[in-house]
Structure formats: structure tokens, C-alpha cells
Design an enzyme around this catalytic site. Structure first.
Site, short mmCIF file in Angstrom:
data_model
loop_
_atom_site.label_atom_id
_atom_site.label_comp_id
_atom_site.label_asym_id
_atom_site.label_seq_id
_atom_site.Cartn_x
_atom_site.Cartn_y
_atom_site.Cartn_z
N HIS A 135 0.84 -1.20 0.00
CA HIS A 135 0.00 0.00 0.00
C HIS A 135 0.87 1.25 0.00
O HIS A 135 0.69 2.16 -0.83
CB HIS A 135 -0.91 -0.02 1.23
CG HIS A 135 -1.88 1.12 1.30
ND1 HIS A 135 -3.21 0.99 0.99
CD2 HIS A 135 -1.70 2.42 1.64
CE1 HIS A 135 -3.81 2.16 1.15
NE2 HIS A 135 -2.91 3.05 1.54
N GLU A 136 1.84 1.32 0.92
CA GLU A 136 2.69 2.50 1.01
C GLU A 136 3.61 2.61 -0.20
O GLU A 136 3.90 3.72 -0.67
CB GLU A 136 3.51 2.47 2.31
CG GLU A 136 2.66 2.48 3.58
CD GLU A 136 1.66 3.61 3.64
OE1 GLU A 136 1.93 4.69 3.06
OE2 GLU A 136 0.59 3.43 4.27
N HIS A 166 1.72 4.36 -2.97
CA HIS A 166 1.73 5.82 -2.83
C HIS A 166 3.06 6.40 -3.31
O HIS A 166 3.09 7.38 -4.06
CB HIS A 166 1.55 6.21 -1.35
CG HIS A 166 0.17 6.02 -0.83
ND1 HIS A 166 -0.96 6.48 -1.49
CD2 HIS A 166 -0.28 5.45 0.32
CE1 HIS A 166 -2.04 6.19 -0.77
NE2 HIS A 166 -1.65 5.56 0.32
N ASP A 215 -7.50 7.71 2.51
CA ASP A 215 -7.05 8.12 1.17
C ASP A 215 -8.24 8.44 0.27
O ASP A 215 -8.25 9.45 -0.44
CB ASP A 215 -6.22 7.01 0.52
CG ASP A 215 -4.97 6.67 1.32
OD1 ASP A 215 -4.43 7.57 1.98
OD2 ASP A 215 -4.54 5.50 1.25
#
Length: 285
Positions: free
Chosen positions: A78-79, A82, A154
Site C-alpha cells: 500500500h505505502e 503511494h 485516502d
């Protein structure tokens, strides 16, 4: 009144705190001084300022929080999603730090920092920011073949930006430059009710435009991450090894995903808990 080490670069700290108010800066200085005091230092060092800034932006580290290998994998991808989007699109702020150590309410975080205090944002910058915000969800869909609740904030932020673009900033080609952001509270009998200053037909068009923006930027996020799948897998592997990575390491990953190593001390949390080996999927999937 705070004694500062000679190697503290105030210009770098200024870059890290762009957009913060004076009270935030005062809190950061006080926090850095407290951190240095607790470590029995006689002056505030760069690491104290860095930690103080991160606490102000993302909250306290929660090194004692235990998460399952499955959740850690989701957080890492997930990170990484980004970070890769922020690095790939033209108008996003620079990626400063990516971590899978929980801070505040977040299981992991990606910090992007502006280079200056811009009071105005262009339409393309807003679109790129939306793409970056949706990058975490897109990474989950590509790798996990499922999505989690971790993208809730988000999605909320991306939706808010898209709606403001349409209703307040006149950035919709369909609705044009009409201001549609205001709603009025009207007192009816015993309580207040919100009254929109536009018709139901216009409200439906607003919803369609917001959805169109979000859908288009999400598809863009998917395409970017599929193109950089090898980088994403390598970034996750590095996050498993070090838990926190920085801008220079991310730059190296984009230059060559096979040789991302930078010699530096392992994060203190790693000394307490050995991470499980990451199951990195074949980049050709």
C-alpha cells in the site's frame, strides 16, 4: 533558547515543514528539545528535529504494536503504491519517507514534502495528488487481488479534492466555471436543514463528475504501478529489511531495482523484532 548542533541544516527543516503554522513550528522545536533531553544530549541534533517533524505530521511511533505477516504485506505494498505514484507523476511533492512502522492511527505512512509554500494549486497538480492518494488502493488490487479498509482515509481525501475541483474551483469541463460549493442552513421549525443552492439535476451532474475524476485517476494509478511492478516488489523487499526508507533509496530503486542497498544502521525496531521474509510475486504477473 534551544542549543542546536552545528550540523543542523535549518533550510532542510524548513523544507520538511512547508505549510505548517508558526504554532506547529514551535511545537516541533519544543519536541526536538525534549527528545534530545531524554537522550541526555547537550544539544539538539538533526535526528531529534527529524523525529519531531514526523511526530507533528504523522503521530507517535508505535513500535510495540504487533501486526500479522499478512497485514504487514498489505501495508508494505500500500505505502509503496503511494510512493511510486508520487515519484512517477510530474506534479506531486517529493517523497521524503516511506515506512511500515505504525504511527498514530496509521499502520504505515508515506510522507511527501513540498519544496515551497504554494498558495495556489493547478488542476494538474490536484489530479496528480488524487492519483497518488489512490495509489495505495491500486497496489492492493494489483498484488493482493483484493482491497482492504486501509485506504479509507485516502479515498476520503481524494473524494474531497475531486468535489472541490468540481464545485468550488471551476475545474469541470461539463459544469464550467460555476461556483457550486455553498450550501445554506435554513431554520425550519425546531431545527436547521441544509438547503442546496442548485437543483437536483445539477447535484447529479456533480456526482458524475466527481466519480469520473476519481475513476480516471485510479485507472492511471493502476497503469503506473503495473509499469513499475519490479520497482514496487523491490521497494517492499527493502521495507521488510529496514522498515523505513528515504528519498535517496527510492531514487536508487528507480535507477535499478536489483541494487537498492544503501549502507546505514538498521531501524531500532528491527533489533527487537525480526520481520518475516516477504513473498514477492513474479513481476511478470
Amino acid at each position: 533558547d534551544v542549543k542546536v548542533a552545528k550540523d543542523v541544516d535549518l533550510k532542510e527543516i524548513a523544507k520538511m515543514t512547508a505549510g505548517l503554522a508558526g504554532a506547529d513550528l514551535a511545537n516541533i522545536i519544543n519536541e526536538a528539545a525534549l527528545l534530545a533531553g531524554r537522550a541526555s544530549k547537550d544539544q539538539v541534533e538533526p535526528s531529534d528535529f527529524k523525529e519531531a517533524v514526523e511526530r507533528q505530521i504523522a503521530g507517535l511511533e508505535k513500535k510495540s504494536r504487533r501486526i500479522s505477516p499478512k497485514e504487514r504485506k498489505i501495508v508494505a505494498y500500500h505505502e509503496s503504491g503511494h510512493a511510486i505514484i508520487a515519484k512517477s507523476v510530474k506534479y506531486c511533492d517529493n517523497v521524503h519517507e516511506v515506512s511500515i512502522i505504525p504511527r498514530g492511527q496509521a499502520a504505515g505512512y508515506t510522507i511527501t514534502l513540498p519544496t515551497n509554500d504554494d498558495n495556489h494549486m493547478t488542476k494538474q497538480k490536484l489530479l496528480d495528488n488524487i492519483t497518488m492518494l489512490l495509489g495505495g488502493r491500486a497496489a492492493e488490487e494489483i498484488v493482493i487481488k483484493d482491497v482492504s479498509t486501509g485506504a479509507s482515509n485516502d479515498i476520503q481525501r481524494a473524494s474531497k479534492l475531486a468535489r472541490k475541483m468540481v464545485t468550488e474551483w471551476g475545474m469541470s469541463e461539463t459544469l464550467g466555471t460555476m461556483y457550486l460549493g455553498a450550501s445554506e442552513e435554513v431554520f425550519l421549525g425546531r431545527d436547521y436543514q441544509t438547503q442546496l443552492n442548485y437543483s437536483d439535476a445539477v447535484a447529479a451532474k456533480i456526482d458524475e463528475e466527481v466519480k469520473r475524476i476519481l475513476d480516471e485517476q485510479y485507472q492511471k494509478a493502476l497503469e503506473i504501478l503495473k509499469e513499475h511492478r519490479r520497482v514496487m516488489d523491490a521497494m517492499v523487499k527493502l521495507l521488510y529489511e529496514k522498515e523505513t526508507i528515504y528519498e535517496e533509496e527510492i531514487d536508487l530503486l528507480f535507477d535499478d531495482p536489483t541494487t537498492p542497498e544503501i549502507e546505514r544502521p538498521v531501524h531500532p525496531a528491527m533489533q527487537e523484532d525480526t520481520l518475516p521474509e516477504v513473498a514477492v510475486e513474479d513481476a511478470t504477473e
